[in-house]
Enzyme design. Structure first.
Site, PDB file in Angstrom:
ATOM      1  N   ARG A 170       0.838  -1.194   0.000  1.00 23.11           N
ATOM      2  CA  ARG A 170       0.000   0.000   0.000  1.00 23.11           C
ATOM      3  C   ARG A 170       0.876   1.249   0.000  1.00 23.11           C
ATOM      4  NH1 ARG A 170      -2.287  -3.365   4.031  1.00 23.11           N
ATOM      5  NH2 ARG A 170      -4.346  -4.202   3.496  1.00 23.11           N
ATOM      6  N   LYS A 195      -2.392   0.210   7.870  1.00 21.00           N
ATOM      7  CA  LYS A 195      -3.846   0.069   7.860  1.00 21.00           C
ATOM      8  C   LYS A 195      -4.349  -0.842   8.963  1.00 21.00           C
ATOM      9  CE  LYS A 195      -7.764  -1.118   4.862  1.00 21.00           C
ATOM     10  NZ  LYS A 195      -8.183  -1.548   3.495  1.00 21.00           N
ATOM     11  N   HIS A 268      -3.342   1.592  -5.207  1.00 24.52           N
ATOM     12  CA  HIS A 268      -4.177   0.450  -4.818  1.00 24.52           C
ATOM     13  C   HIS A 268      -4.607  -0.351  -6.038  1.00 24.52           C
ATOM     14  CE1 HIS A 268      -5.453  -0.983  -0.920  1.00 24.52           C
ATOM     15  NE2 HIS A 268      -6.575  -1.402  -1.431  1.00 24.52           N
ATOM     16  N   ARG A 271      -2.009  -2.805  -6.638  1.00 24.99           N
ATOM     17  CA  ARG A 271      -2.167  -3.906  -5.671  1.00 24.99           C
ATOM     18  C   ARG A 271      -3.222  -4.887  -6.184  1.00 24.99           C
ATOM     19  NH1 ARG A 271      -1.487  -4.961  -0.119  1.00 24.99           N
ATOM     20  NH2 ARG A 271      -3.319  -5.716   1.006  1.00 24.99           N
ATOM     21  N   HIS A 294      -3.324  -9.707   3.991  1.00 29.00           N
ATOM     22  CA  HIS A 294      -4.677  -9.526   4.500  1.00 29.00           C
ATOM     23  C   HIS A 294      -4.807 -10.226   5.844  1.00 29.00           C
ATOM     24  CE1 HIS A 294      -6.529  -8.739   0.260  1.00 29.00           C
ATOM     25  NE2 HIS A 294      -6.138  -7.621   0.857  1.00 29.00           N
ATOM     26  N   TYR A 303     -11.130  -9.985  -4.432  1.00 26.97           N
ATOM     27  CA  TYR A 303     -10.286  -9.932  -5.617  1.00 26.97           C
ATOM     28  C   TYR A 303     -10.649 -11.014  -6.627  1.00 26.97           C
ATOM     29  CZ  TYR A 303      -7.442  -6.717  -2.896  1.00 26.97           C
ATOM     30  OH  TYR A 303      -7.023  -5.650  -2.145  1.00 26.97           O
TER      31      TYR A 303
END
Length: 308
Positions: A170, A195, A268, A271, A294, A303
């Site tokens: 990120r 994050k 992003h 990503r 994650h 995704y």
């Protein structure tokens, strides 16, 4: 001026959307927006507020509502229903947010007798309701090849882009990287995610490591700070995530990569593109979850919609 020096390009100043409120509501709407601008809010936030009020003004005109103080809950519900058929859920959430702030403003000014902000419907954002923006592997390769690595800024930008494209970092995490995060002995990058606050360890791929070394040896300004990526202007210091968005956008244009209207095109999106490439290679979902750092597989499930 700084943008011109850093990117050798003069960008035309951003302009807000035109006010389309009508005479009956222009003064109140404009006063509210003036207050919002004085708060120093981001351009995108004010832009959202203007578009939301433009829609509200059109609805009020269609209902022959001249006095904003005569608004009722039924009008609020009617307005949200009127735009729901043509607006996506994220847009509806933004409109609802603007309305709550606007109605609270009206109540504070004594324009309405009750605070209607609590009557704005809650727009539920169902899990994975939005398809992530992503670029093809060919686009990503073209993007990286288009970077001019013959100058310090180019070396820095290439290292940043390859971190986002090859490791899916990120923008906030790239900006926060320090020398201590580079574990050359084990060929890994280890850091705490901004994050989530969770630790992450990713492989320091050869091409990623070589790009970082090239920047550190031949491109990075002299500085006592431990942050890896720095502004190349005085005062030299750490970069901000917003600067990375500019870098990605500028490089996409240089690479002549078409960006469809409404498609996200910041770090992003790179990503997301990595996730798409991993899916194309039939990478198991748990592995993608680990690579993207994650917290759980449910987040990674979003995704899967890239691979339609």
């Amino acid at each position: 001026m700084f943008n011109c020096q850093e990117y050798n390009k003069v960008n035309s100043p951003k302009q807000y959307p035109a006010y389309e409120f009508g005479d009956d509501h222009f003064e109140i709407f404009s006063s509210f927006l003036g207050t919002r601008k004085q708060q120093g809010l981001a351009f995108s936030t004010i832009e959202r507020d203007i578009r939301s009020l433009n829609h509200l003004g059109s609805y009020l005109d269609s209902q022959n509502i001249v006095e904003i103080g005569s608004l009722k809950v039924s009008h609020i519900i009617g307005f949200m229903e009127s735009i729901s058929s043509t607006r996506k859920i994220p847009t509806m959430r933004g409109v609802a947010h603007t309305l709550r702030i606007f109605f609270h403003y009206l109540y504070g000014k004594g324009i309405t007798s009750t605070d209607l902000s609590s009557q704005v419907p809650i727009v539920k954002n169902t899990p994975h309701s939005v398809i992530p923006s992503a670029f093809s592997k060919a686009d990503i390769q073209c993007l990286l090849q288009s970077v001019d690595r013959g100058n310090p800024v180019g070396k820095r930008n290439y290292a940043i882009l390859i971190l986002a494209c090859k490791l899916g970092l990120r923008a906030s995490d790239i900006c926060s990287l320090t020398f201590a995060n580079l574990k050359w002995a084990t060929n890994t990058i280890e850091f705490i995610q901004k994050k989530t606050g969770k630790s992450a360890a990713l492989p320091l791929l050869n091409d990623v490591g070589e790009a970082i070394i090239d920047y550190l040896k031949y491109g990075r300004p002299k500085s006592k700070t431990n942050y890896l990526f720095l502004r190349h202007l005085t005062p030299v210091g750490p970069m901000l995530p917003a600067s990375l968005h500019i870098i990605v956008t500028e490089q996409l244009h240089i690479a002549d990569i078409v960006i469809p209207e409404g498609k996200r095109h910041g770090t992003h999106a790179l990503r997301h593109s990595l996730a798409g490439a991993l899916l194309d290679n039939n990478t198991p979902l748990p592995i993608i979850t680990e690579i993207l750092a994650h917290e759980d597989g449910d987040t990674t499930m979003a995704y899967l919609k890239i691979d339609l």
